[in-house]
Write an enzyme that holds these catalytic residues in place. Structure first.
Site, PDB file in Angstrom:
ATOM      1  N   LYS A   2       9.893 -10.075  -0.458  1.00 32.97           N
ATOM      2  CA  LYS A   2       9.839  -8.845   0.095  1.00 32.97           C
ATOM      3  C   LYS A   2      10.588  -9.762   1.859  1.00 32.97           C
ATOM      4  O   LYS A   2      10.112 -10.412   2.467  1.00 32.97           O
ATOM      5  CB  LYS A   2       8.679  -8.779   0.958  1.00 32.97           C
ATOM      6  CG  LYS A   2       8.643  -7.046   1.573  1.00 32.97           C
ATOM      7  CD  LYS A   2       7.256  -5.926   1.684  1.00 32.97           C
ATOM      8  CE  LYS A   2       7.780  -5.456   2.962  1.00 32.97           C
ATOM      9  NZ  LYS A   2       6.777  -4.481   2.083  1.00 32.97           N
TER      10      LYS A   2
ATOM     11  N   ASP B 282      -0.317   3.768   5.200  1.00 33.11           N
ATOM     12  CA  ASP B 282       0.994   4.246   4.131  1.00 33.11           C
ATOM     13  C   ASP B 282       0.512   4.315   2.745  1.00 33.11           C
ATOM     14  O   ASP B 282       1.756   3.787   2.264  1.00 33.11           O
ATOM     15  CB  ASP B 282       2.081   3.339   4.425  1.00 33.11           C
ATOM     16  CG  ASP B 282       4.030   4.201   4.446  1.00 33.11           C
ATOM     17  OD1 ASP B 282       3.453   5.498   4.120  1.00 33.11           O
ATOM     18  OD2 ASP B 282       4.875   3.560   4.894  1.00 33.11           O
TER      19      ASP B 282
END
Ligand code: ADP
Ligand code: MG
Length: 393
Positions: A121, A226
């Site tokens: 990532k 989130d």
């Protein structure tokens, strides 16, 4: 963003030396003067200038001559530095296809020497992909532009630390392998983001398991912030894995209750809409007004019982320092308009599920056995020791 690692393979030792010199210069310069780069890189016979041209050609640097002649790193340049460091450490040997575009990240497959496929990532904070970027800009206006790189590095560091801690406490998260600059290497999750799943065998069980995670995290002192269908992966056996942790906060955060309720609400909303889960009976009163009575079934923040050995406290004591936490939270709190990932990737719903499946295969991997061996020390020193002079990158 395209990541042409082929270019990377042919970069010379001098190319990396100069790229690293720019990174070092960016600790105290938004735009690093060419002379300073030349001085740090100290290549023979003015070689730096030729190299700068080459790096510019490959878009690893940005040239700026508005105030004085200088350069700054692009995200691609930063990517290459991180990838190079990881390869030198032996974390992986090749880069494959892109498997995810998050709202502020790019995710690629990478492969280790023994052929294991992992996920890489690359954090890209500040990417102009959703509404809230304006308020973030306001916060960052007084900081120089390399803050984007600094914040991306913080996001990676935080994500890595939190993923590791969650994993150690038995939460279903990817295995955290390594972290450098804005790059996190983790195990590849074999599954789909929940947003792409149209049907479940056992929606109730999955729902309860997911909700259970929000509660158990809070018991351990943490809130995801989130937690939604974009950040929950599910496999064919309907096992779930949660991802995406840079925005997590402690239950002691001043807005903790709001974040907790929002995470819970996201899950209720999604399961109600997608799987027609009925959480409550609608009570019809005499005057025909409907009362939503599902509040009783919702986990309440005030009911959370904290376990001993809280993770938020543990993490405070870890590599992720208070100042870094404060910087990140300013960034997150400034993000008032943000609701969830939904806004930026709203079309993911329509994507072909089959395509999105992360099936590990070593097809089309670009090997990174470098043509030139870089001086590892220069890069390693730079990446591990970022706090000098009070300026960060
Ligand atoms: P962002 O912070 O930008 O939202 P995420 O961590 O949520 O980034 O990742 C974006 C997408 O990349 C996810 O929705 C998922 O499809 C994919 N992805 C991320 N991490 C992994 C992983 N470890 N294994 C497989 N796919 C992943
Ligand atoms: Mg995400």
């Amino acid at each position: 963003m395209k990541l042409d690692v082929n270019v990377l393979r042919y970069l010379s030792k001098d190319d990396f030396r100069v790229l690293t010199a720019v990174e070092m210069g960016m600790r105290n310069h938004e735009i690093v003067p060419s002379e300073l780069i030349a001085r740090i890189a100290s290549l023979k016979h003015g070689g730096t200038y030729k190299v700068l041209k080459n790096l510019l050609k490959h878009k690893l640097l940005h040239h700026d001559s508005s105030k004085y002649d200088g350069f700054r790193l692009t995200y691609l340049g930063y990517d290459f530095l991180a990838i190079k460091t990881m390869v030198n450490r032996g974390v992986f040997v090749s880069v494959g296809r892109q498997i995810g575009v998050g709202k502020e990240s790019d995710i690629f497959e990478v492969a280790t020497e023994d052929g294991t496929i992992l996920a890489m990532k690359l954090h890209r904070l500040g990417r102009t992909s959703f509404r809230a970027v304006k308020s973030k800009r306001d916060y960052l206006r007084h900081r120089s532009s390399f803050s984007w790189l600094y914040l991306s590095r913080l996001a990676a560091l935080k994500e890595f630390a939190f993923m590791k801690a969650l994993e150690e406490h038995g939460f279903p998260v990817p295995h955290a392998v390594d972290c450098n600059r804005h790059c996190v290497i983790m195990s590849l999750i074999n599954g789909y983001p929940l947003v792409q799943v149209k049907q479940l065998q056992n929606p109730d069980t999955v729902f309860e398991r997911i909700l259970g995670l929000v509660v158990r995290m809070a018991e351990h002192g943490l809130i995801h912030c989130d937690f939604n269908e974009f950040n929950i992966m599910i496999d064919d056996d309907e096992q779930i894995t949660m991802i995406d942790f840079p925005q997590m906060v402690s239950v002691s955060h001043q807005n903790a209750k709001m974040y907790f309720d929002r995470d819970v609400e996201c899950i209720f909303k999604f399961f109600r809409k997608r799987f027609n889960l009925n959480f409550h009976e609608i009570e019809v009163e005499d005057d025909n007004s409907e009362i939503d009575s599902d509040e009783g079934s919702r986990p309440q923040f005030s009911d959370i019982e904290k376990v001993s050995g809280r993770l938020d406290k543990e993490l405070e004591a870890s590599g992720f320092t208070k100042k870094e936490q404060v910087d990140m939270e300013k960034f997150i709190d400034g993000d008032d308009e943000k609701e969830s990932d939904t806004e930026s990737v709203g079309t993911a719903d329509e994507e072909d599920i089959g395509d999105a499946r992360n099936e590990a295969s070593l097809k089309n991997f670009e090997s990174l056995s470098f043509v030139s061996k870089v001086e590892d020390n220069l890069i390693e020193d730079n990446s591990e020791n970022n706090e000098t002079n009070g300026q960060e990158i």
